[in-house]
Design a protein around this motif. Sequence first.
Motif, PDB file in Angstrom:
ATOM      1  N   VAL A  25       0.874  -1.173   0.000  1.00  0.00           N
ATOM      2  CA  VAL A  25       0.000   0.000   0.000  1.00  0.00           C
ATOM      3  C   VAL A  25       0.909   1.221   0.000  1.00  0.00           C
ATOM      4  O   VAL A  25       1.654   1.446   0.957  1.00  0.00           O
ATOM      5  CB  VAL A  25      -0.923  -0.005   1.236  1.00  0.00           C
ATOM      6  N   ILE A  26       0.848   1.964  -1.089  1.00  0.00           N
ATOM      7  CA  ILE A  26       1.796   3.064  -1.281  1.00  0.00           C
ATOM      8  C   ILE A  26       1.062   4.398  -1.159  1.00  0.00           C
ATOM      9  O   ILE A  26       0.210   4.722  -1.987  1.00  0.00           O
ATOM     10  CB  ILE A  26       2.487   2.964  -2.656  1.00  0.00           C
ATOM     11  N   ALA A  27       1.395   5.135  -0.126  1.00  0.00           N
ATOM     12  CA  ALA A  27       0.834   6.480   0.027  1.00  0.00           C
ATOM     13  C   ALA A  27       1.538   7.411  -0.949  1.00  0.00           C
ATOM     14  O   ALA A  27       2.757   7.368  -1.082  1.00  0.00           O
ATOM     15  CB  ALA A  27       1.044   6.969   1.455  1.00  0.00           C
ATOM     16  N   ALA A  28       0.750   8.236  -1.643  1.00  0.00           N
ATOM     17  CA  ALA A  28       1.332   9.196  -2.585  1.00  0.00           C
ATOM     18  C   ALA A  28       0.618  10.531  -2.416  1.00  0.00           C
ATOM     19  O   ALA A  28      -0.601  10.567  -2.238  1.00  0.00           O
ATOM     20  CB  ALA A  28       1.171   8.694  -4.021  1.00  0.00           C
ATOM     21  N   ILE A  37      -1.351  -1.202  -4.375  1.00  0.00           N
ATOM     22  CA  ILE A  37      -2.408  -0.197  -4.229  1.00  0.00           C
ATOM     23  C   ILE A  37      -1.732   1.160  -3.994  1.00  0.00           C
ATOM     24  O   ILE A  37      -0.918   1.302  -3.078  1.00  0.00           O
ATOM     25  CB  ILE A  37      -3.322  -0.509  -3.026  1.00  0.00           C
ATOM     26  N   VAL A  38      -2.066   2.125  -4.836  1.00  0.00           N
ATOM     27  CA  VAL A  38      -1.617   3.503  -4.587  1.00  0.00           C
ATOM     28  C   VAL A  38      -2.771   4.246  -3.927  1.00  0.00           C
ATOM     29  O   VAL A  38      -3.903   4.219  -4.415  1.00  0.00           O
ATOM     30  CB  VAL A  38      -1.196   4.193  -5.900  1.00  0.00           C
ATOM     31  N   VAL A  39      -2.466   4.885  -2.816  1.00  0.00           N
ATOM     32  CA  VAL A  39      -3.478   5.653  -2.085  1.00  0.00           C
ATOM     33  C   VAL A  39      -3.049   7.120  -2.097  1.00  0.00           C
ATOM     34  O   VAL A  39      -1.915   7.437  -1.754  1.00  0.00           O
ATOM     35  CB  VAL A  39      -3.589   5.164  -0.622  1.00  0.00           C
ATOM     36  N   THR A  40      -3.976   7.973  -2.507  1.00  0.00           N
ATOM     37  CA  THR A  40      -3.617   9.400  -2.554  1.00  0.00           C
ATOM     38  C   THR A  40      -4.755  10.264  -2.034  1.00  0.00           C
ATOM     39  O   THR A  40      -5.924   9.865  -2.087  1.00  0.00           O
ATOM     40  CB  THR A  40      -3.254   9.843  -3.992  1.00  0.00           C
ATOM     41  N   ASP A  41      -4.401  11.434  -1.570  1.00  0.00           N
ATOM     42  CA  ASP A  41      -5.425  12.432  -1.212  1.00  0.00           C
ATOM     43  C   ASP A  41      -5.418  13.566  -2.236  1.00  0.00           C
ATOM     44  O   ASP A  41      -5.911  14.664  -1.975  1.00  0.00           O
ATOM     45  CB  ASP A  41      -5.194  12.968   0.205  1.00  0.00           C
ATOM     46  N   ASN A  42      -4.836  13.277  -3.399  1.00  0.00           N
ATOM     47  CA  ASN A  42      -4.682  14.323  -4.420  1.00  0.00           C
ATOM     48  C   ASN A  42      -4.653  13.652  -5.792  1.00  0.00           C
ATOM     49  O   ASN A  42      -3.594  13.430  -6.361  1.00  0.00           O
ATOM     50  CB  ASN A  42      -3.383  15.103  -4.137  1.00  0.00           C
TER      51      ASN A  42
END
Lengths: 283, 518
Positions: free
Chosen positions: B171-174, B209-214
């Motif tokens: 799980v990759i935060a971006a 999984i890429v997780v982003t708030d943007n």
Amino acid sequence: MLYIPGNNPAMIQQGGVYGADSILLDLEDAVALNQKDAARTLVRNMINVIDFYDAEVCVRVNHLSTPFGLADLEAIVPLQPSAIRYPKTESGEEVAELLKIIEQIEDRHGLPHNKMTLHAMIETAMGVQNVFDIASKFDRVDAITIGGQDLTADMNIVYTPDGAGIDFARKRIVMAAKASHIDVIDTVFPDVNDEEGLRRETEYAKRIGFTGKAVINPRQIEIIHDVYTPTDEEVRKAYRIVKEFKINSAAGIGVFAIDGKMIDAPIVTRAEYILRLANVTVG
Amino acid sequence: MLNSLGREIPEYIEGIGKLEPYQGALTKLSKGWMDEPTIPAPNKAYLPHQSKLCNSLEEAILRSNPHNGMTISFHHHLRNGDILLVQTLTILHNMGIRYITLASSSLNECHDPILPYLEDGTVTRIYSSGIRSQLGRAVAMGVLDIPVVIHSHGGRVRSIHTGKIQIDLTVIAASAADCEGNATGSHGKSAFGSIGYAVIDARYAKQVIVVTDNLVNFPCIPLSISQNFVDQVVVVDSIGDASKIATGTTRITNSPMDLRIAKLAADVIEHSGFFEPGFAFQVGAGGASLAVAKFIREKMKTKAIKGSFMLGGITSYCVDMLNDGLFETIFDVQSFDATVSNSLLNNRRHIEIPAALYANPFNCGCITNKIDVVVLGALEIDVDFNVNVITGSEGNVRGASGGHSDTASGAKLTVVVCPSFRGRIPIIKKRVHTIVTPGESIHVLVTERGICVNPAFPELEANLKKAGLNIKDIHDLEIEVDKITGIPAPLEYTDKIVGIVEYRDGTIIDVVHQLKEK
């Protein structure tokens, strides 16, 4: 000269590691009234246990007019630090009285009268007026210092970065020290975050004749050393002057020239002083 | 069996496998190849115009074949502001998934909430470069039956290449990503700079999984993580606590002690013989380590020396030195403040690099191999110059191996800076609790009470003595400090091994035993 509050064991313990030439363990202004006894006990117990490396160790006691001054001397004099620093010194008579008490304590402990010296702090207008008496009359007074904050308070003026209010006092104190052939230490620079201001003030102090400067934070030591350490060029020049002087003296010549400039005794004296600061000897 | 540093290493540990003892910093590398074979990256195929967007992290995890015994990984670029690791494990816990191997590149205090999952069997194994706070305490007390594996940043890449760590889900935060999963940390409201530690996970994880708030329009530039490795994309309100991710600019310490040590360290570097035009330099982000950069910056200006590159964890101070023209390039595997993100995004001489290029020992040359001077910290150092950066004086796991042994191994001059004691605890020991970096990689120790040169480097000692620096024998300094602090009572351990410390080449340099309950 690094001020360390006498009631702070961690700072005392680390006092010797910062490269200061002298450590001043303070029992006076840096210590709150309700901590005076604790500070005195702490300094008494730590002073001969902690390794301060090459630094000279001094203790600033409270003035004898306070309830703490005599007790400070009774506790500290037997330990014979390098020097006692005495605050708000105002006259030669006061120094004579202080030395009498110190010597009585030394006598009770079988200690000599010529080991520990006295640094007199000039922090009042009256002290400034009488500074030559204070500096010149006693063999045990080997340094005088100016306390800028207390002096401005005594003069009812505000300390300003240009030091205008205490400039006369600075120069009078320097002259008294020079006439007495003793060291003279400038007051602290209170803003520890203003490195440029510290450098400016230290350069000024050096220019008018102070032989050192007190600091309240170890971060200030480096700048003061930097200002007071002769540059390579100054050392090279001084070395050449002293070397030529020795050669010419041996030939019976008192005044000579280097690069067309006359070299006489005062210039040689100054060159020798620079080499002493730089720990350089001329073979 | 004993390794070459005299530490007792078991031949086999259930759940970990066969162990190979450490035999020297460069012994395995000197062969020119890695004994273990590399495993292939996952084989995947996607149909044209297939959407990767998921409505929630839970949905993305459900699509990622969660199963008992799975290995899940994270990067730690958000440092103590990370929230995704806890969220993900909570989702897996609620799904009833058990026996998870957690392979986060590091673990911080913000991850303490997963402690119940270690206690109830949700998480049964951990691979990480660092463990701290309550998790570190629990690990030291033996919360897991299988020892945690502490690896270096470079060693982690090697472990993934060899299949020692086989990631099922990462799980990759971006801080910015597009609908295909092209992602970066260099811009967006939660910008954290380089995403270098996650690159190897994206390449090797079975599910990414890429997780982003943007979510930005396609394509997200730069492609720090590229879409050809990403399975799913999730948009969330926040990837972390922004105030703990990247704030302002890194400031130089005001601590007189740190500054004193840093000044001495800078003097050591200046007179070491390695401070010359074109030198490559790495410093840490904290305390005395970063302060060394301040003094080196002044010396570089005074002597008109221009360096080649700065490497590693990058602070705004490094960026300032780049902008001052003091270095040609920054290689950035991890960034520490907002200013760094801006530079990373806008300055082509500020280059984002993956952990493999940073420090993996088994390739054709990682960048740590080209360091001239590195300045590192230490929790403890012993009279053989072995360094502990993982266990504290009270025996808890409370630090990180990070890039310590990677950079020390590569640098021509490794300078360790630390106070000679902290509180009442001596830092210089006859024997450190846990070896992370071997003494053979450490050239010089700088403390406030003196400088100690590893006797294996007599030329360096001669250079420093010639410069008039205060050089002491490390044995003498150890005795001097013991006189001040006294010698602490030894910690008491059980026979149970709760952690193994892997050297960057995969051999075992030390183990951590379970602390006895008091």
